[in-house]
Design an enzyme around this catalytic site. Structure first.
Site, PDB file in Angstrom:
ATOM      1  N   ASP A  34      31.586 -23.573 -22.899  1.00 26.27           N
ATOM      2  CA  ASP A  34      33.450 -23.688 -23.426  1.00 26.27           C
ATOM      3  C   ASP A  34      33.523 -22.343 -23.806  1.00 26.27           C
ATOM      4  OD1 ASP A  34      33.813 -26.143 -23.287  1.00 26.27           O
ATOM      5  OD2 ASP A  34      32.930 -26.308 -25.153  1.00 26.27           O
ATOM      6  N   ASN A  59      32.034 -33.419 -16.610  1.00 28.55           N
ATOM      7  CA  ASN A  59      31.750 -33.697 -17.875  1.00 28.55           C
ATOM      8  C   ASN A  59      31.950 -31.712 -18.067  1.00 28.55           C
ATOM      9  OD1 ASN A  59      29.708 -32.507 -16.355  1.00 28.55           O
ATOM     10  ND2 ASN A  59      27.906 -33.361 -17.608  1.00 28.55           N
ATOM     11  N   HIS A  62      38.439 -27.417 -17.729  1.00 26.23           N
ATOM     12  CA  HIS A  62      38.918 -26.333 -18.238  1.00 26.23           C
ATOM     13  C   HIS A  62      40.763 -26.180 -18.044  1.00 26.23           C
ATOM     14  CE1 HIS A  62      37.851 -24.412 -14.341  1.00 26.23           C
ATOM     15  NE2 HIS A  62      39.110 -24.113 -14.469  1.00 26.23           N
ATOM     16  N   THR A 145      29.455 -36.515 -23.101  1.00 22.81           N
ATOM     17  CA  THR A 145      31.154 -36.719 -22.968  1.00 22.81           C
ATOM     18  C   THR A 145      31.643 -38.154 -22.085  1.00 22.81           C
ATOM     19  OG1 THR A 145      31.546 -36.005 -20.288  1.00 22.81           O
ATOM     20  CG2 THR A 145      30.771 -34.400 -22.254  1.00 22.81           C
ATOM     21  N   PRO A 362      37.037 -31.405 -33.041  1.00 24.69           N
ATOM     22  CA  PRO A 362      37.113 -29.612 -34.026  1.00 24.69           C
ATOM     23  C   PRO A 362      35.560 -29.523 -32.814  1.00 24.69           C
ATOM     24  CG  PRO A 362      36.832 -31.218 -35.569  1.00 24.69           C
ATOM     25  CD  PRO A 362      37.142 -31.958 -34.009  1.00 24.69           C
ATOM     26  N   LYS A 389      36.778 -13.178 -26.131  1.00 25.53           N
ATOM     27  CA  LYS A 389      37.432 -13.579 -27.936  1.00 25.53           C
ATOM     28  C   LYS A 389      36.723 -12.461 -28.574  1.00 25.53           C
ATOM     29  CE  LYS A 389      38.319 -18.014 -28.360  1.00 25.53           C
ATOM     30  NZ  LYS A 389      38.675 -19.314 -29.120  1.00 25.53           N
TER      31      LYS A 389
HETATM   32  P1  IMP Z   1      26.690 -34.578 -21.057  1.00 22.24           P
HETATM   33  O1  IMP Z   1      26.622 -33.682 -20.413  1.00 22.24           O
HETATM   34  O2  IMP Z   1      28.268 -35.656 -20.961  1.00 22.24           O
HETATM   35  O3  IMP Z   1      25.841 -35.753 -20.732  1.00 22.24           O
HETATM   36  O4  IMP Z   1      26.647 -34.267 -22.644  1.00 22.24           O
HETATM   37  C1  IMP Z   1      25.654 -33.697 -23.139  1.00 22.24           C
HETATM   38  C2  IMP Z   1      25.696 -32.804 -24.167  1.00 22.24           C
HETATM   39  O5  IMP Z   1      25.976 -31.310 -22.941  1.00 22.24           O
HETATM   40  C3  IMP Z   1      26.870 -32.811 -25.079  1.00 22.24           C
HETATM   41  O6  IMP Z   1      26.347 -32.264 -26.296  1.00 22.24           O
HETATM   42  C4  IMP Z   1      28.395 -32.887 -24.764  1.00 22.24           C
HETATM   43  O7  IMP Z   1      29.320 -32.216 -25.489  1.00 22.24           O
HETATM   44  C5  IMP Z   1      27.200 -30.885 -24.148  1.00 22.24           C
HETATM   45  N1  IMP Z   1      28.197 -30.003 -22.648  1.00 22.24           N
HETATM   46  C6  IMP Z   1      28.742 -31.696 -22.298  1.00 22.24           C
HETATM   47  N2  IMP Z   1      29.857 -30.702 -20.978  1.00 22.24           N
HETATM   48  C7  IMP Z   1      30.047 -30.010 -21.927  1.00 22.24           C
HETATM   49  C8  IMP Z   1      30.864 -28.502 -21.687  1.00 22.24           C
HETATM   50  O8  IMP Z   1      31.389 -28.372 -20.187  1.00 22.24           O
HETATM   51  N3  IMP Z   1      31.171 -27.807 -22.906  1.00 22.24           N
HETATM   52  C9  IMP Z   1      30.086 -27.781 -24.062  1.00 22.24           C
HETATM   53  N4  IMP Z   1      29.324 -29.175 -23.659  1.00 22.24           N
HETATM   54  C10 IMP Z   1      29.668 -30.023 -23.122  1.00 22.24           C
END
Ligand code: IMP
Length: 494
Positions: A34, A59, A62, A145, A362, A389
């Protein structure tokens, strides 16, 4: 299962006199995701012919505001609104066909046609319904996610469970759709039966499989069976920008287990998951954010409010409370003047909109961690960094810090009393406003020098507002600025 598309096919790349004309750059997030990578790609897209994804799947994501409305992109590479750019989704991605077809359809309704522009590697792994169900069931421990990404990559490595094949690639659907969908259904049914058939997701997941053939009709024209498609484009002179999903600190091996995503997010992987030889690599571009954030669980050394913040955000996500709740119950201006870092972090979240794009949950907030950035830059050979930012740092000037707190590396400031956190007092609201107008004064120049010295890489641009025009580009002819002698204050970060 044998197949024609899955057996690797190679086109013969043009054998011109030797050296390739094209090249590839890799752009990755340097923190926890992000960081605003899409915005930087938007700025850089004109200089590239192909924008390519190499890892992750739905996952990532944007939201883009267009004159025709808002669209949330998850799997398509950024750059869809730059019509000259071809788009590539590499074999390293975990593809959700339903969501991808939906993105393509939404774009079509906006008048953006991807026919002939979008190429998806036939060897990309397919996220299956049982992956999504498994991920939703076990998502709380890590805070995933819930898109089935982990189970999909796990099945790709497992290949066979109980003598049944559990990983499928797009090419399997291309070669024998009926048999592949039936095999997916057998795995799903096995899971439903072992759960006693009572899981709340049974109907939803069964429906996904029923719809898969229709979805494949939409995706089929985009599937690229030629393993060397990208190589061929580079040999023809194409300039490729690899776009990393998630970020370096969430890499499955390089990150902090188990609080990571399940793919490789580091820049070197671009050439594995993006189906190109690393010999075409030109440079590595990093994107970081001055107000840091993290979603999900795991270490975050510069988190404002530490454990308290992590717990608060975790509980908020579980209870589905987020942006609306915080704005209803708290005043960011009051929180900002508090002496409590947790409250300052909450104020920054509210003032700078740090909530999950889809979920509104949040995000945990942290001060800019130059020490961590320095390690990441060094480990991954990052050539240049965009820092988003920076304008938001102005909020700190109103806070009890009365300056910008940052974690710094002990290598840069060796001393007897080595501080962890410095308060940088030299940034002014005026210099940020001036920067937004495209000018660099001594105060902003001094801040840029400070950051560059601490991270060990040059800044190519700083974000001074949400709009693309607010990116102050520092590439090439960086304006020379009078040096600004700033003596940072030292504080402790508990
Ligand atoms: P997963 O990728 O859904 O398996 O999630 C694993 C970890 O990566 C978790 O802490 C998610 O919140 C984080 N995560 C996955 N994709 C993103 C993203 O695009 N931005 C920020 N965190 C992410």
């Amino acid at each position: 299962m044998t197949s024609a598309s899955c057996s690797t096919t190679f086109s013969t790349p043009p054998t011109e006199s030797g050296d390739a004309i094209g090249y590839a750059d890799v752009l990755v997030g340097l923190q926890y995701g992000d960081e605003g990578k899409a915005k930087i790609i938007d700025v850089l897209a004109a200089g590239y012919d192909v924008i390519a994804r190499f890892n992750g799947g739905a996952n990532a994501g944007h939201t883009i505001d267009t004159p025709l409305g808002r669209i949330a992109l998850k799997q398509l590479p950024s750059g869809v609104f730059h019509p000259h750019a071809e788009l590539y989704i590499g074999s390293g991605c975990a593809l959700n066909p339903w969501k991808l077809a939906d993105e393509i359809e939404q774009l079509r309704e906006m008048g953006v046609d991807l026919d002939g522009r979008l190429h998806i590697c036939a060897r990309a792994a397919v996220v299956q319904p049982h992956h999504i169900a498994l991920d939703r069931r076990g998502s709380a421990t890590i805070g995933t996610t819930g898109n089935g990404i982990g189970p999909c990559y796990a099945d790709r490595a497992l290949r066979v469970r109980n003598d049944t094949r559990v990983n499928f690639m797009l090419c399997d659907l291309l070669d024998n759709e009926t048999e592949t969908v039936a095999a997916m259904r057998r795995v799903l049914t096995g899971m439903i039966n072992s759960d006693g058939g009572t899981s709340p997701w049974v109907a939803e997941m069964s429906d996904l499989l029923l719809r898969l053939p229709a979805i494949m009709t939409k995706l089929r024209p985009h599937v690229e069976v030629d393993r060397s498609w990208l190589t061929r484009r580079v040999k023809q002179g194409a300039r490729v920008l690899f776009e990393g999903a998630q970020s370096v600190l969430l890499d499955v091996v390089d990150g902090y287990q188990p609080y990571v995503t399940s793919s490789h997010t580091v820049p070197a992987y671009a050439y594995v998951g993006g189906d190109l030889s690393p010999k075409y690599h030109r440079r590595t571009i990093g994107v970081a954010k001055a107000i840091m954030s993290r979603v999900g669980r795991g270490p975050f050394p510069s988190e404002l409010g530490g454990e308290r913040s992590a717990l608060y955000c975790r509980e908020a996500a579980e209870k589905h409370i987020g942006v609306a709740h915080e704005h209803e119950h708290f005043s960011p201006d009051t929180l900002l003047r508090s002496n409590d870092p947790f409250e300052i972090g909450a104020a920054l979240r509210m003032l700078t909109g740090e909530y999950g794009t889809g979920t509104g949950r949040p995000r945990r907030i942290g001060m800019l961690d130059l020490a961590q950035l320095r390690e990441v830059v060094k480990a991954h050979g990052v050539d240049r960094v965009y820092l988003n930012k920076v304008d938001c740092l102005a909020h700190y000037l109103q806070s009890s810090y009365q300056g910008v707190p940052m974690r710094v590396h002990r290598d840069v400031l060796p001393s007897e009393r080595i501080p962890d956190v410095l308060i940088y007092p030299g940034l002014t609201e005026r210099s940020l406003t001036y920067g937004r107008e495209g000018h660099l004064d001594a105060a902003l120049g001094g801040f840029i020098d400070f950051v560059e010295r601490h991270i060990g890489a040059s800044l190519a641009g700083i974000g001074l507002g949400p709009e693309r025009a607010s990116m102050l580009l520092l590439d090439g002819d960086k304006p020379t600025v009078p040096s600004c002698a700033v003596v940072p204050r030292v504080v402790t970060h508990g």
